[in-house]
Scaffold this motif. Structure first.
Motif, PDB file in Angstrom:
ATOM      1  N   GLN A   1     -13.667 -11.994 -31.996  1.00 19.58           N
ATOM      2  CA  GLN A   1     -13.600 -13.387 -31.566  1.00 19.58           C
ATOM      3  C   GLN A   1     -13.446 -14.301 -32.776  1.00 19.58           C
ATOM      4  O   GLN A   1     -13.686 -15.490 -32.691  1.00 19.58           O
ATOM      5  CB  GLN A   1     -14.837 -13.777 -30.758  1.00 19.58           C
ATOM      6  CG  GLN A   1     -15.100 -12.857 -29.571  1.00 19.58           C
ATOM      7  CD  GLN A   1     -13.860 -12.558 -28.764  1.00 19.58           C
ATOM      8  OE1 GLN A   1     -13.024 -13.419 -28.582  1.00 19.58           O
ATOM      9  NE2 GLN A   1     -13.715 -11.341 -28.268  1.00 19.58           N
ATOM     10  N   LEU A   2     -13.053 -13.734 -33.880  1.00 18.21           N
ATOM     11  CA  LEU A   2     -12.768 -14.522 -35.072  1.00 18.21           C
ATOM     12  C   LEU A   2     -13.915 -15.451 -35.419  1.00 18.21           C
ATOM     13  O   LEU A   2     -13.737 -16.619 -35.725  1.00 18.21           O
ATOM     14  CB  LEU A   2     -11.476 -15.312 -34.869  1.00 18.21           C
ATOM     15  CG  LEU A   2     -10.240 -14.407 -34.759  1.00 18.21           C
ATOM     16  CD1 LEU A   2      -9.084 -15.150 -34.166  1.00 18.21           C
ATOM     17  CD2 LEU A   2      -9.873 -13.834 -36.092  1.00 18.21           C
TER      18      LEU A   2
ATOM     19  N   SER B   1      -4.932  -8.715 -36.053  1.00 17.93           N
ATOM     20  CA  SER B   1      -3.627  -9.335 -35.902  1.00 17.93           C
ATOM     21  C   SER B   1      -2.842  -9.259 -37.208  1.00 17.93           C
ATOM     22  O   SER B   1      -3.256  -9.806 -38.223  1.00 17.93           O
ATOM     23  CB  SER B   1      -3.784 -10.797 -35.485  1.00 17.93           C
ATOM     24  OG  SER B   1      -2.542 -11.443 -35.603  1.00 17.93           O
ATOM     25  N   ASN B   2      -1.703  -8.560 -37.171  1.00 12.58           N
ATOM     26  CA  ASN B   2      -0.901  -8.393 -38.383  1.00 12.58           C
ATOM     27  C   ASN B   2      -0.497  -9.713 -39.000  1.00 12.58           C
ATOM     28  O   ASN B   2      -0.321  -9.829 -40.205  1.00 12.58           O
ATOM     29  CB  ASN B   2       0.366  -7.601 -38.060  1.00 12.58           C
ATOM     30  CG  ASN B   2       0.030  -6.197 -37.644  1.00 12.58           C
ATOM     31  OD1 ASN B   2      -0.534  -5.443 -38.402  1.00 12.58           O
ATOM     32  ND2 ASN B   2       0.360  -5.863 -36.405  1.00 12.58           N
ATOM     33  N   ARG B   3      -0.319 -10.694 -38.113  1.00 12.05           N
ATOM     34  CA  ARG B   3       0.077 -12.016 -38.551  1.00 12.05           C
ATOM     35  C   ARG B   3      -0.852 -12.534 -39.650  1.00 12.05           C
ATOM     36  O   ARG B   3      -0.436 -13.249 -40.549  1.00 12.05           O
ATOM     37  CB  ARG B   3      -0.048 -12.940 -37.345  1.00 12.05           C
ATOM     38  CG  ARG B   3       1.028 -13.919 -37.153  1.00 12.05           C
ATOM     39  CD  ARG B   3       0.820 -14.595 -35.832  1.00 12.05           C
ATOM     40  NE  ARG B   3      -0.608 -14.701 -35.526  1.00 12.05           N
ATOM     41  CZ  ARG B   3      -1.142 -15.703 -34.856  1.00 12.05           C
ATOM     42  NH1 ARG B   3      -0.386 -16.682 -34.446  1.00 12.05           N
ATOM     43  NH2 ARG B   3      -2.419 -15.731 -34.593  1.00 12.05           N
TER      44      ARG B   3
ATOM     45  N   PRO C   1      -8.631 -19.835 -34.315  1.00 14.09           N
ATOM     46  CA  PRO C   1      -7.927 -18.933 -35.227  1.00 14.09           C
ATOM     47  C   PRO C   1      -7.094 -19.635 -36.300  1.00 14.09           C
ATOM     48  O   PRO C   1      -7.173 -19.265 -37.465  1.00 14.09           O
ATOM     49  CB  PRO C   1      -7.027 -18.145 -34.281  1.00 14.09           C
ATOM     50  CG  PRO C   1      -7.724 -18.169 -32.977  1.00 14.09           C
ATOM     51  CD  PRO C   1      -8.433 -19.484 -32.913  1.00 14.09           C
ATOM     52  N   ALA C   2      -6.353 -20.649 -35.928  1.00 12.26           N
ATOM     53  CA  ALA C   2      -5.489 -21.298 -36.913  1.00 12.26           C
ATOM     54  C   ALA C   2      -6.312 -21.859 -38.066  1.00 12.26           C
ATOM     55  O   ALA C   2      -5.987 -21.681 -39.234  1.00 12.26           O
ATOM     56  CB  ALA C   2      -4.675 -22.398 -36.252  1.00 12.26           C
TER      57      ALA C   2
END
Ligand SMILES: Nc1ncnc2c1ncn2[C@@H]1O[C@H](COP(=O)(O)OP(=O)(O)O)[C@@H](O)[C@H]1O
Ligand SMILES: [Mg+2]
Lengths: 252, 353
Positions: B6-7, B296-298, B12-13
């Motif tokens: 859940q970061l 997340s690879n991003r 997230p950004a």
């Protein structure tokens, strides 16, 4: 709902002519011909193993057919990669198993392909995604992660994800078969709205209520062949083929 | 692998921005520490003044002697920059391989990069072709060519078999090619035992430089490969959803795989060419990043670049100060930290990996 007569004025979105498809020696599609007009909703029925998935998978070239022609929105499906890419950008697909990316929030799942495949600017992609989540009835879940949603909600996210690429045709392969019964309706309702909104749709399903209520036409398949095509009324009340009657007697 | 994340409750950004900022701070501190420390210690304020002084239009007297200034500009800084590049390359290549193969244990040396470089380097050393003159030294070139040939064979053999859904044959081809190249390398090395020491010192990895030559040599490859991997990071996430979903969303998985594998192999080969085999960086750095930010690879791909760079600069600092004035091979230091971390991760994630 449009009738077949009305459909004749519309452009053909999907045309299959004498399509044959083999898996090795096994013929999964036998001389399949079907035409689907713009804004038409066609439900594909048939027993398991009859070739329903194979047919719709051929339409966006997840499988290649060996004989016959398939033309989607005026573009013939050949081995030409540019054609395939063009078709895939016009055709959205929803699978039985709604694979979402567990490490991304719902909104990020929906914006992922527009941003990274279409190179859509972030703000535009997010605005679009919000509208779509609104449309599928879960705007409040945007920041949650797939693991926190019910199956029905996840499938609605998957529908929004496909719609985010702005397809002109939507293919559904048993979109509610993996869902608990109480979640089936919420997904079917979204599909119904989509149909009423004028989307061209091809839906493989076992939900007879949906077929009866939403389909313009029903295609009945068995053993890789199209056995009968007709309006729901014709199909459910007055089928001509014996095999259709047998199928209906087993499921109704 | 599907650990829910859940970061840490952040959006997230925002979290990504903070993490990148945090990682960049770590990076700057690592660089500063490495500039300061060594057989000769230099005060940080003087280093800052010295650097400012070099900016056009600014003139400050840093108070450094000429020798000290030379230590900074000609000895420490090139080595630090090389460490940054090599560490960043290994980590981002590892992260990308792991994304493509969807296997958190995929290593940048996986497809024969290491064995190929080993053979190339051994041939160069044994044949006496290395003249130790930086840019024109044949050793890195031979190592790079060896990697390229090995990976090329792996891709040609494994890729021909690997239809879209299977990466297993590519991995198996990598194992076979690596064994073959290692066998040849060992054979040559045994025959020419007088050069054993040199070969081993190369294999254990090192970041010694002669001025800026090595940096200049790998910079173009580093830049190209990093740009490709960064550009593809989101596409890897789309691919991670599933082959068919990716296809239906308009991605050509095969093309994405080739591009990313090609770029990651180029990155690994460039790193290996100038630094020998530095173990574990390509696995532990992306892994540590994933533990914090999810899979997340991003996010993992670019953060691995920054953290990998800092990690290698710090381990190189240890390698050259722990037994000062002698130097430990940096591969030994990364293995010393990497292996236990790796075991810890394995234990924690048993059943998940
Ligand atoms: N990849 C495949 N390889 C071999 N046979 C397959 C493959 N996919 C489907 N088939 C066979 O083709 C037939 C039609 O399958 P499918 O289109 O999935 O049917 P449906 O969706 O109507 O249940 C089945 O007999 C199935 O076993
Ligand atoms: Mg099916």
């Amino acid at each position: 709902m449009s009738t077949e007569a009305a459909n004749t004025n519309r452009a053909d979105m999907i045309v299959c002519e004498n399509v044959d498809k083999w898996y090795g020696d096994f013929q999964a599609l036998k001389d399949v011909s079907a035409t689907i007009a713009e804004q038409e909703v066609v439900v594909v029925l048939g027993p398991s193993g009859s070739g329903k998935s194979t047919l719709i998978r051929c339409i966006n070239r997840l499988e290649a057919h060996q004989q016959g022609t398939i033309i989607v929105d005026g573009v013939e499906l050949t081995n030409d990669l540019r054609n395939i890419e063009k078709i895939r950008s016009e055709v959205g697909m929803v699978f039985q198993q709604f694979n979402l990316f567990p490490h991304l929030s719902v909104i990020d799942n929906v914006t992922l392909a527009p941003k990274w495949v279409r190179k859509m600017p972030k703000a535009a992609a997010e605005k679009k995604a919000e509208e779509l989540l609104e449309m599928v009835g879960i705007p409040e879940q945007a920041e949650k992660y797939p693991g926190q949603l019910s199956g029905g909600q996840q499938q609605r996210v998957a529908i929004a994800r496909a719609l985010a690429m702005e397809p002109r045709i939507m293919l559904f392969d048993e979109p509610t078969s993996a869902l608990d019964p109480e979640m089936i309706k919420e997904v079917l309702d979204v599909m119904k709205d989509l149909a009423h909104g004028g989307m061209t749709m091809m839906v493989v399903t076992h939900e007879m209520g949906f077929a009866r209520e939403v389909a313009d036409r029903i295609i009945f398949m068995e053993s890789g062949e199209i056995v009968e095509v007709g309006t729901p009324e014709h199909f459910f009340t007055n089928p001509t083929e014996d095999r259709t009657k047998l199928f209906l007697s087993q499921i109704l | 692998m599907t650990k829910d994340n859940q970061l840490l409750g952040f959006e997230p950004a925002k979290l990504t921005k903070r993490l990148v900022a945090g990682a960049s701070c770590i990076l700057l501190l690592s660089i500063l520490a490495s500039l300061m420390l060594g057989p000769v210690s230099i005060r940080p304020d003087r280093i800052l003044f010295e650097i400012l002084d070099r900016i056009p239009g600014i003139s400050i007297d840093s108070g450094l002697s000429q020798v000290e200034a030379a230590i900074i500009w000609d000895v420490r800084l090139p080595r630090i920059v090389l460490g940054l590049i090599v560490g960043g390359l290994l980590a981002i290549a590892g992260a990308s391989y792991q994304g493509v193969f969807r296997n958190p244990l995929a290593d940048p040396y996986l497809l024969g990069v290491a064995a190929g470089a080993g053979l190339g380097a051994t041939v160069a050393i044994v044949s006496g072709a290395t003249n130790g003159e930086g840019m024109f030294d044949t050793l890195p070139i031979a190592a790079f060519l060896g990697s390229a040939v090995a990976v090329g064979i792996t891709l040609a053999v494994g890729g021909a078999v690997a239809r879209s859904t299977s990466t297993a044959s590519l991995l198996l081809a990598g194992v076979a090619v690596a064994s073959l190249f290692t066998a040849i390398q060992t054979y040559i090395q045994q025959r020419e035992s007088t050069t054993l020491r040199q070969v081993y010192s190369w294999i254990l990895g090192r970041l010694s430089t002669s001025g800026w030559d090595e940096v200049i040599m790998i910079l173009p490859y580093a830049a190209v490969s990093v740009l490709v991997m960064i550009a593809m990071r989101g596409t890897l996430d789309v691919l991670a959803v599933g082959e068919e979903e990716a296809l239906s969303l308009g991605i050509r998985p095969e093309r994405v795989r080739w591009l990313v594998i090609g770029a990651a192999s180029l990155a690994a080969a460039s790193a290996v060419a100038v630094s020998g085999l530095i173990a574990f960086v390509g696995i532990i750095v992306p892994h540590a990043v994933r533990l914090v930010v999810g899979a997340s690879n991003r996010i993992v791909v670019p953060l691995s670049l920054i953290i990998g760079a800092s990690f290698l600069v710090l381990t190189d600092l240890l390698a050259r100060t722990l037994q000062s004035p002698a130097e430990l091979p940096i591969g030994v230091v990364t293995a010393f930290f990497g292996a236990p971390f790796f075991l810890f991760v394995l234990r924690r994630s048993d059943g998940i990996i």
